[in-house]
Design a protein around this motif. Structure first.
Motif, PDB file in Angstrom:
ATOM      1  N   ALA A 129       0.819  -1.209   0.000  1.00  0.00           N
ATOM      2  CA  ALA A 129       0.000   0.000   0.000  1.00  0.00           C
ATOM      3  C   ALA A 129       0.851   1.255   0.000  1.00  0.00           C
ATOM      4  O   ALA A 129       0.510   2.259  -0.641  1.00  0.00           O
ATOM      5  CB  ALA A 129      -0.935  -0.021   1.212  1.00  0.00           C
ATOM      6  N   ALA A 130       1.986   1.206   0.684  1.00  0.00           N
ATOM      7  CA  ALA A 130       2.831   2.394   0.780  1.00  0.00           C
ATOM      8  C   ALA A 130       3.458   2.774  -0.551  1.00  0.00           C
ATOM      9  O   ALA A 130       3.869   3.918  -0.737  1.00  0.00           O
ATOM     10  CB  ALA A 130       3.928   2.151   1.822  1.00  0.00           C
ATOM     11  N   GLU A 131       3.544   1.823  -1.487  1.00  0.00           N
ATOM     12  CA  GLU A 131       4.184   2.081  -2.771  1.00  0.00           C
ATOM     13  C   GLU A 131       3.188   2.240  -3.913  1.00  0.00           C
ATOM     14  O   GLU A 131       3.560   2.620  -5.014  1.00  0.00           O
ATOM     15  CB  GLU A 131       5.146   0.932  -3.104  1.00  0.00           C
ATOM     16  CG  GLU A 131       6.222   0.705  -2.059  1.00  0.00           C
ATOM     17  CD  GLU A 131       7.035  -0.545  -2.317  1.00  0.00           C
ATOM     18  OE1 GLU A 131       6.877  -1.137  -3.414  1.00  0.00           O
ATOM     19  OE2 GLU A 131       7.801  -0.949  -1.438  1.00  0.00           O
ATOM     20  N   ARG A 132       1.925   1.929  -3.624  1.00  0.00           N
ATOM     21  CA  ARG A 132       0.960   1.820  -4.713  1.00  0.00           C
ATOM     22  C   ARG A 132       0.727   3.147  -5.426  1.00  0.00           C
ATOM     23  O   ARG A 132       0.687   3.208  -6.656  1.00  0.00           O
ATOM     24  CB  ARG A 132      -0.352   1.257  -4.155  1.00  0.00           C
ATOM     25  CG  ARG A 132      -1.335   0.798  -5.227  1.00  0.00           C
ATOM     26  CD  ARG A 132      -2.566   0.177  -4.596  1.00  0.00           C
ATOM     27  NE  ARG A 132      -2.196  -0.966  -3.784  1.00  0.00           N
ATOM     28  CZ  ARG A 132      -2.634  -1.183  -2.539  1.00  0.00           C
ATOM     29  NH1 ARG A 132      -3.433  -0.311  -1.966  1.00  0.00           N
ATOM     30  NH2 ARG A 132      -2.269  -2.251  -1.880  1.00  0.00           N
ATOM     31  N   ASP A 133       0.592   4.219  -4.662  1.00  0.00           N
ATOM     32  CA  ASP A 133       0.290   5.507  -5.287  1.00  0.00           C
ATOM     33  C   ASP A 133       1.410   5.939  -6.229  1.00  0.00           C
ATOM     34  O   ASP A 133       1.153   6.484  -7.317  1.00  0.00           O
ATOM     35  CB  ASP A 133       0.064   6.572  -4.212  1.00  0.00           C
ATOM     36  CG  ASP A 133      -1.258   6.388  -3.475  1.00  0.00           C
ATOM     37  OD1 ASP A 133      -2.096   5.586  -3.958  1.00  0.00           O
ATOM     38  OD2 ASP A 133      -1.440   7.013  -2.416  1.00  0.00           O
ATOM     39  N   ALA A 134       2.658   5.686  -5.834  1.00  0.00           N
ATOM     40  CA  ALA A 134       3.781   6.072  -6.685  1.00  0.00           C
ATOM     41  C   ALA A 134       3.793   5.270  -7.973  1.00  0.00           C
ATOM     42  O   ALA A 134       4.082   5.803  -9.058  1.00  0.00           O
ATOM     43  CB  ALA A 134       5.094   5.884  -5.927  1.00  0.00           C
ATOM     44  N   VAL A 135       3.478   3.971  -7.883  1.00  0.00           N
ATOM     45  CA  VAL A 135       3.450   3.136  -9.087  1.00  0.00           C
ATOM     46  C   VAL A 135       2.300   3.560  -9.992  1.00  0.00           C
ATOM     47  O   VAL A 135       2.454   3.616 -11.223  1.00  0.00           O
ATOM     48  CB  VAL A 135       3.344   1.649  -8.710  1.00  0.00           C
ATOM     49  CG1 VAL A 135       3.186   0.792  -9.965  1.00  0.00           C
ATOM     50  CG2 VAL A 135       4.565   1.205  -7.926  1.00  0.00           C
ATOM     51  N   VAL A 136       1.147   3.860  -9.399  1.00  0.00           N
ATOM     52  CA  VAL A 136       0.018   4.336 -10.206  1.00  0.00           C
ATOM     53  C   VAL A 136       0.404   5.601 -10.960  1.00  0.00           C
ATOM     54  O   VAL A 136       0.168   5.727 -12.173  1.00  0.00           O
ATOM     55  CB  VAL A 136      -1.210   4.588  -9.317  1.00  0.00           C
ATOM     56  CG1 VAL A 136      -2.299   5.325 -10.096  1.00  0.00           C
ATOM     57  CG2 VAL A 136      -1.769   3.277  -8.782  1.00  0.00           C
ATOM     58  N   ALA A 137       1.031   6.538 -10.258  1.00  0.00           N
ATOM     59  CA  ALA A 137       1.421   7.792 -10.907  1.00  0.00           C
ATOM     60  C   ALA A 137       2.428   7.547 -12.021  1.00  0.00           C
ATOM     61  O   ALA A 137       2.374   8.191 -13.079  1.00  0.00           O
ATOM     62  CB  ALA A 137       2.004   8.748  -9.866  1.00  0.00           C
ATOM     63  N   GLU A 138       3.348   6.601 -11.808  1.00  0.00           N
ATOM     64  CA  GLU A 138       4.378   6.326 -12.802  1.00  0.00           C
ATOM     65  C   GLU A 138       3.823   5.660 -14.049  1.00  0.00           C
ATOM     66  O   GLU A 138       4.195   6.009 -15.179  1.00  0.00           O
ATOM     67  CB  GLU A 138       5.463   5.436 -12.183  1.00  0.00           C
ATOM     68  CG  GLU A 138       6.555   5.039 -13.163  1.00  0.00           C
ATOM     69  CD  GLU A 138       7.557   4.065 -12.559  1.00  0.00           C
ATOM     70  OE1 GLU A 138       8.468   3.621 -13.298  1.00  0.00           O
ATOM     71  OE2 GLU A 138       7.434   3.727 -11.359  1.00  0.00           O
ATOM     72  N   ALA A 147     -17.227   7.088  -0.605  1.00  0.00           N
ATOM     73  CA  ALA A 147     -17.692   6.166   0.438  1.00  0.00           C
ATOM     74  C   ALA A 147     -16.615   5.195   0.881  1.00  0.00           C
ATOM     75  O   ALA A 147     -16.779   4.505   1.885  1.00  0.00           O
ATOM     76  CB  ALA A 147     -18.911   5.380  -0.059  1.00  0.00           C
ATOM     77  N   GLN A 148     -15.502   5.144   0.165  1.00  0.00           N
ATOM     78  CA  GLN A 148     -14.443   4.172   0.461  1.00  0.00           C
ATOM     79  C   GLN A 148     -13.278   4.833   1.169  1.00  0.00           C
ATOM     80  O   GLN A 148     -12.811   5.891   0.750  1.00  0.00           O
ATOM     81  CB  GLN A 148     -13.887   3.554  -0.833  1.00  0.00           C
ATOM     82  CG  GLN A 148     -14.634   2.363  -1.329  1.00  0.00           C
ATOM     83  CD  GLN A 148     -13.891   1.775  -2.513  1.00  0.00           C
ATOM     84  OE1 GLN A 148     -13.342   2.490  -3.335  1.00  0.00           O
ATOM     85  NE2 GLN A 148     -13.874   0.467  -2.601  1.00  0.00           N
ATOM     86  N   PRO A 149     -12.763   4.221   2.249  1.00  0.00           N
ATOM     87  CA  PRO A 149     -11.473   4.688   2.768  1.00  0.00           C
ATOM     88  C   PRO A 149     -10.377   4.370   1.773  1.00  0.00           C
ATOM     89  O   PRO A 149     -10.469   3.393   1.039  1.00  0.00           O
ATOM     90  CB  PRO A 149     -11.304   3.874   4.062  1.00  0.00           C
ATOM     91  CG  PRO A 149     -12.156   2.658   3.864  1.00  0.00           C
ATOM     92  CD  PRO A 149     -13.310   3.108   3.002  1.00  0.00           C
ATOM     93  N   ALA A 150      -9.342   5.187   1.753  1.00  0.00           N
ATOM     94  CA  ALA A 150      -8.289   5.020   0.741  1.00  0.00           C
ATOM     95  C   ALA A 150      -7.676   3.644   0.771  1.00  0.00           C
ATOM     96  O   ALA A 150      -7.397   3.045  -0.259  1.00  0.00           O
ATOM     97  CB  ALA A 150      -7.207   6.080   0.936  1.00  0.00           C
ATOM     98  N   ALA A 151      -7.446   3.092   1.959  1.00  0.00           N
ATOM     99  CA  ALA A 151      -6.777   1.792   2.058  1.00  0.00           C
ATOM    100  C   ALA A 151      -7.617   0.660   1.524  1.00  0.00           C
ATOM    101  O   ALA A 151      -7.121  -0.431   1.266  1.00  0.00           O
ATOM    102  CB  ALA A 151      -6.402   1.508   3.506  1.00  0.00           C
ATOM    103  N   ALA A 152      -8.924   0.881   1.359  1.00  0.00           N
ATOM    104  CA  ALA A 152      -9.811  -0.196   0.913  1.00  0.00           C
ATOM    105  C   ALA A 152     -10.100  -0.147  -0.564  1.00  0.00           C
ATOM    106  O   ALA A 152     -10.879  -0.941  -1.075  1.00  0.00           O
ATOM    107  CB  ALA A 152     -11.127  -0.126   1.691  1.00  0.00           C
ATOM    108  N   ARG A 153      -9.470   0.763  -1.279  1.00  0.00           N
ATOM    109  CA  ARG A 153      -9.833   0.936  -2.684  1.00  0.00           C
ATOM    110  C   ARG A 153      -9.267  -0.126  -3.589  1.00  0.00           C
ATOM    111  O   ARG A 153      -9.635  -0.193  -4.745  1.00  0.00           O
ATOM    112  CB  ARG A 153      -9.393   2.331  -3.152  1.00  0.00           C
ATOM    113  CG  ARG A 153     -10.286   3.411  -2.549  1.00  0.00           C
ATOM    114  CD  ARG A 153      -9.838   4.802  -2.918  1.00  0.00           C
ATOM    115  NE  ARG A 153     -10.587   5.783  -2.152  1.00  0.00           N
ATOM    116  CZ  ARG A 153     -10.195   7.033  -1.991  1.00  0.00           C
ATOM    117  NH1 ARG A 153      -9.058   7.447  -2.537  1.00  0.00           N
ATOM    118  NH2 ARG A 153     -10.909   7.868  -1.295  1.00  0.00           N
ATOM    119  N   THR A 154      -8.334  -0.909  -3.099  1.00  0.00           N
ATOM    120  CA  THR A 154      -7.865  -2.061  -3.861  1.00  0.00           C
ATOM    121  C   THR A 154      -7.808  -3.249  -2.937  1.00  0.00           C
ATOM    122  O   THR A 154      -7.705  -3.105  -1.716  1.00  0.00           O
ATOM    123  CB  THR A 154      -6.458  -1.836  -4.450  1.00  0.00           C
ATOM    124  OG1 THR A 154      -5.554  -1.601  -3.390  1.00  0.00           O
ATOM    125  CG2 THR A 154      -6.430  -0.667  -5.407  1.00  0.00           C
TER     126      THR A 154
END
Length: 687
Positions: free
Chosen positions: A394-403, A677-684
């Motif tokens: 989860a800590a790396e997911r946003d960076a990979v999505v952006a990349e 309606a979703q917390p960020a950690a639950a979106r995947t």
């Protein structure tokens, strides 16, 4: 006695005497053996290679032979005139002992010869029931004396290769050596001496891989004969207990005693790598299958993220399709660094127009030829990216999505724009890599998975408008698939009579939610395509008698991902039974049930890992939209799919566009409500 000293003395005497014609340079070996140059079985066939000895005695002579005969002998005759048996100076005979390959060595007993004179080694096999071939090189070796071919029916007798009627065979030299000319320790030190091979090993090349990550060495069938891998490694244990490994920086492997420090370090490193992941397998045998597949895939993945389809000739390129499967298999098994490296390579090699070449050179510099590009990559790359994100920390997911989001966006936009008014993509080459004038299922099904996956990635990126647009395009494509392919039993193309195709498996999990119609069609297609070997061909009217392992495992993965475990388990057992002697994954299985073509094929290895993983915890399936949870299992029915675009829209493209735009707006609003309606950690989901 040996003649090296005498030859040196004779040369010195000639030099002092001012002799005008020095002794001919010795020519005692020609080790290359890449082609079957001469048939030597029966009374009507023989081969010969001229050579110039350095010694005054002939103790042994070796020739590289490949035999498909279960019986017979090979006779060697050393002559001064290849065409005249009465000029023989030495002879020997050895039992073949069955099918086999390698350096066949014959004992000539120290026959006397004259150093510097030209002789001919003649080989002929007798009492055979199959082919016996003398292999060699088809590129001229500098200074090589001539080779000869005896074929009574074709040539009428002896011909010198490269001369007269055989002038087209210039440079065809036969593999041989005299005495110790092969090097210290001879063929034994090179793990290349003659050995018996079962018929199941003769049609696979390579038969497996050794090496280090990104640096494979392709094992021939004879190198793999009687061997096994040191468990958890890419180091081979030979039949005599010694090890075969690829030293750092070397191009050819070395035979070393078991436990050799450098080889042992490679074993320990690969075991540590396996332990760092989550290798699937419910039994010891299944885990061994997964380990072998993962280790071989690791060898095929280059430092830059390119993935060789296999380590042999025309397979040594990187296909976006094969790469996507490799990335997902590695990610699902916990090897995220390698998986992300592959995704980044595919991102770098995406063309400016958002598509990909059919394949690229491994250095990423471009395609090897003008093969037409294939639109299915625009589905496979987004699908692989989304699958990676399901297991990424989860800590790396946003960076990979952006990349990676720009790559996904460009791919999905091309996929959506490619659909015609009926929701069908254009006629591009599919995974068969052959051009047909009609749109095909091998392109449509991956694009459907890709559009849905891209929408899910867009939602993670907070790009709800993109997500809605791509889900609307996916709904348009789904309806097109149902009304075209679905109406004729999901054949290869939209044309009735084009035949069943294994690409129907891509309409099932983990690519797309399964419908009752697709489940039934999987069974029907399997029954049409299955061969006596127990596996399938890619499609009807395939044109050869081979079984293909990737296509067989398409069905295994689909059934395992859809909860049909018994069917999937049967195919896992089939795949295990049809691996090579060292457990590598062949591309094909011959009609005799034996491995054929190249091993390991990365695509088959990745499908096997994904199937074993799915038997434990199926990978998620991209959602068809709001109301679908994206897990393997029930999806929309064909009737529901047909309702996704109003029937009134069938009247023309502009009405379709209005319907799609309306659907996109509704989907975007729905996605925004879901995100709030979703917390960020639950979106995947996480595995």
């Amino acid at each position: 006695m040996r003649g090296r000293l005498l030859a040196a003395v004779a040369s010195a005497v000639l030099a002092v005497a001012g002799a005008a014609v020095p002794a001919q340079a010795a020519y005692e070996s020609q080790p290359e053996h890449t082609h079957a140059n001469v048939s030597i079985q029966g009374e009507d066939h023989a081969g010969a290679q001229a050579f110039v000895p350095e010694d005054d005695e002939l103790h042994t002579v070796g020739a590289w032979l490949v035999s498909r005969s279960a019986s017979g002998t090979v006779a060697a005759s050393v002559r001064t005139d290849v065409t005249d048996p009465s000029t023989e100076v030495a002879a020997a005979e050895v039992e073949l002992g069955g099918t086999g390959s390698g350096w066949l060595e014959l004992d000539l007993g120290g026959a006397a010869v004259t150093p510097g004179e030209e002789y001919a080694l003649v080989l002929q096999a007798h009492g055979t029931d199959g082919s016996v071939e003398w292999w060699g090189s088809r590129s001229a070796a500098p200074g090589a004396p001539p080779s000869w071919n005896y074929d009574r029916e074709h040539w009428g007798g002896w011909v010198q290769q490269g001369v007269g009627v055989a002038r087209g065979l210039a440079g065809w030299d036969l593999a041989f050596y005299v005495n110790d000319a092969l090097g210290s320790g001879g063929c034994g030190a090179q793990n290349s001496c003659w050995r018996h091979l079962g018929g199941e090993q003769l049609n696979v090349q390579p038969a497996g891989l050794i090496g280090t990550p990104g640096r494979p060495y392709a094992l021939s069938a004879f190198e793999a004969a009687g061997a096994r891998y040191v468990p958890g490694s890419s180091v081979l244990e030979l039949s005599d207990g010694s090890w075969l490994y690829l030293p750092a920086g070397a191009e050819v492997p070395a035979v070393v005693p078991a436990g050799h420090p450098e080889a042992l370090a490679q074993v320990e490193e690969s075991r540590a790598w396996l332990s760092s992941g989550d290798v699937p397998g419910r039994t010891e045998r299944e885990r061994e299958m997964a380990e072998r597949a993962l280790l071989d895939m690791r060898l095929l993945v280059q430092d830059n993220g390119a993935v060789a389809a296999a380590w042999h000739t025309i397979w040594r390129y990187s296909w976006p399709r094969d790469s996507a499967f490799t990335a997902v298999a590695l990610a699902r098994a916990g090897f995220l660094e390698e998986a992300l490296r592959i995704l980044r390579y595919n991102a770098r090699t995406q063309r400016p127009d958002g598509t990909w070449e059919a394949r690229t050179l491994l250095d990423g510099s471009g395609p090897p030829d003008a093969r037409p590009w294939q639109l299915d990559a625009n589905g496979w790359v987004p699908w692989a990216t989304w699958q990676y994100l399901q297991v990424a920390p989860a800590a790396e997911r946003d960076a990979v999505v952006a990349e990676l989001y720009p790559t996904v966006r460009a791919a999905a936009d091309v996929a959506a724009a490619s659909l015609d008014e009926n929701g069908i993509p254009p006629a591009r080459p599919d995974y068969w890599e052959s051009g047909y004038p009609a749109p095909n299922l091998g392109t449509a099904a991956p694009l459907l998975a890709g559009l849905r996956s891209a929408a899910a990635v867009a939602e993670l990126a907070g790009e709800d408008d993109d997500a809605a647009r791509w889900l609307a395009a996916a709904a348009h494509l789904q309806r097109g698939i149902d009304l075209s392919f679905g109406s004729i039993g999901y054949q290869r193309t939209v044309v009735e009579g084009s035949g069943k195709d294994s690409a129907v498996a891509w309409l099932a999990p983990p690519f797309n939610p399964a419908t009752a119609e697709v489940r039934a069609e999987l069974d029907t297609t399997w029954e049409v395509l299955v061969q006596d070997t127990g596996g399938v061909q890619p499609g009807e009217r395939w044109g050869d008698d081979m079984t293909w392992t990737p296509e067989t495992m398409f069905f295994a993965l689909a059934w395992a991902s859809d909860g049909q475990q018994a069917k999937a388990e049967e195919l896992v057992e089939w795949m295990d039974a049809h691996r090579t002697e060292v457990g590598a994954y062949p591309e094909k299985v011959g009609p005799d049930g034996n491995p054929a073509a190249v091993s390991t094929l990365g695509w088959t290895a990745s499908l096997t890992v994904l199937t074993l993983d799915a038997l434990e915890t199926p990978a998620p399936t991209p959602s068809a939209g709001p109301g679908d949870d994206g897990v393997a299992g029930e999806g929309r029915t064909a009737a529901a799919a047909r309702a996704a675009v109003p029937e009134s829209a069938a009247g023309g493209p502009w009405l379709v566009a209005l319907a799609v735009a309306a659907a996109a707006g509704a989907l975007a609003a729905s996605l925004r409500r879901r995100r709030r309606a979703q917390p960020a950690a639950a979106r995947t989901s996480r595995r």
